[in-house]
Design an enzyme around this catalytic site. Structure first.
Site, PDB file in Angstrom:
ATOM      1  N   CYS A  33       0.836  -1.207   0.000  1.00 47.98           N
ATOM      2  CA  CYS A  33       0.000   0.000   0.000  1.00 47.98           C
ATOM      3  C   CYS A  33       0.869   1.254   0.000  1.00 47.98           C
ATOM      4  O   CYS A  33       0.369   2.352  -0.201  1.00 47.98           O
ATOM      5  CB  CYS A  33      -0.943   0.001   1.205  1.00 47.98           C
ATOM      6  SG  CYS A  33      -0.101  -0.018   2.788  1.00 47.98           S
ATOM      7  N   ASP A  35       2.464   2.532   2.559  1.00 47.78           N
ATOM      8  CA  ASP A  35       2.421   3.291   3.816  1.00 47.78           C
ATOM      9  C   ASP A  35       3.682   3.059   4.647  1.00 47.78           C
ATOM     10  O   ASP A  35       4.236   1.963   4.664  1.00 47.78           O
ATOM     11  CB  ASP A  35       1.181   2.897   4.621  1.00 47.78           C
ATOM     12  CG  ASP A  35      -0.087   3.382   3.936  1.00 47.78           C
ATOM     13  OD1 ASP A  35       0.033   4.022   2.885  1.00 47.78           O
ATOM     14  OD2 ASP A  35      -1.179   3.121   4.454  1.00 47.78           O
ATOM     15  N   CYS A  59      -2.426   5.773   5.244  1.00 46.29           N
ATOM     16  CA  CYS A  59      -3.880   5.913   5.210  1.00 46.29           C
ATOM     17  C   CYS A  59      -4.407   6.365   6.566  1.00 46.29           C
ATOM     18  O   CYS A  59      -3.690   6.366   7.564  1.00 46.29           O
ATOM     19  CB  CYS A  59      -4.507   4.579   4.825  1.00 46.29           C
ATOM     20  SG  CYS A  59      -4.435   3.369   6.154  1.00 46.29           S
ATOM     21  N   CYS A 103      -3.171  -2.357   8.668  1.00 48.76           N
ATOM     22  CA  CYS A 103      -2.697  -1.047   9.135  1.00 48.76           C
ATOM     23  C   CYS A 103      -2.294  -1.146  10.606  1.00 48.76           C
ATOM     24  O   CYS A 103      -1.309  -0.541  11.027  1.00 48.76           O
ATOM     25  CB  CYS A 103      -3.768   0.015   8.952  1.00 48.76           C
ATOM     26  SG  CYS A 103      -4.587  -0.055   7.342  1.00 48.76           S
TER      27      CYS A 103
HETATM   28 FE1  FES Z   1      -1.656   0.224   4.247  1.00 56.30          FE
HETATM   29 FE2  FES Z   1      -3.369   1.425   5.800  1.00 56.30          FE
HETATM   30  S1  FES Z   1      -3.626   0.928   3.703  1.00 56.30           S
HETATM   31  S2  FES Z   1      -1.362   0.842   6.269  1.00 56.30           S
END
Ligand code: FES
Length: 139
Positions: A33, A35, A59, A103
């Protein structure tokens, strides 16, 4: 979709920022993602976490889980902080949608990465702690 607590920690994140000369600092990311989360810990001589701060590029759920993780580890010993799992973080936020559970894993791994750095600097072992992966998406 998100609980009130998630929205609250997303809108008013606790402990956002950096700690100068931290006892431990760790960065983890999830390449899937994109992040990234960095966790700073200030740990006193008796092994109690006096302060925790974070920086998250990610996110909304990643911001909320890092905020909650800092709140949960503050005042705990490093051993107790090991109990702050992704499940514990998600539960403290009154749950996360299934697609957002990863997450909270980022938050757990960021705490572990900071503890790993602390343990390495002090030359100590923390039970149950293993070297964190830089990219938790690989796990
Ligand atoms: Fe990857 Fe939230 S979408 S940490």
């Amino acid at each position: 979709m998100y609980s009130e607590k998630v929205m609250d920690h997303f809108n008013n994140p606790r402990n956002m920022g950096e700690i100068e000369n931290p006892s431990g600092v760790g960065t983890v990311g999830n390449a899937r993602c994109g992040d990234i989360m960095r966790m700073y810990l200030d740990i006193d001589d008796s092994g109690v976490i006096q302060d925790a701060k974070f920086k998250t590029f990610g996110c909304g759920a990643a911001v909320a889980t890092s905020s909650m993780a800092t709140e949960l580890v503050k005042g705990k010993t490093v051993e107790e902080a090991m109990q702050v799992t992704n499940k514990a973080v998600a539960e403290a936020l009154d749950g996360l949608p299934p697609v957002k559970m990863h997450c909270s894993l980022l938050a757990e791994e960021a705490v572990h990465a900071a503890l790993w750095d602390y343990a390495k600097k002090r030359g100590i072992m923390i039970e149950g702690l293993r070297e964190p992966a830089k990219d938790i998406g690989e796990r």
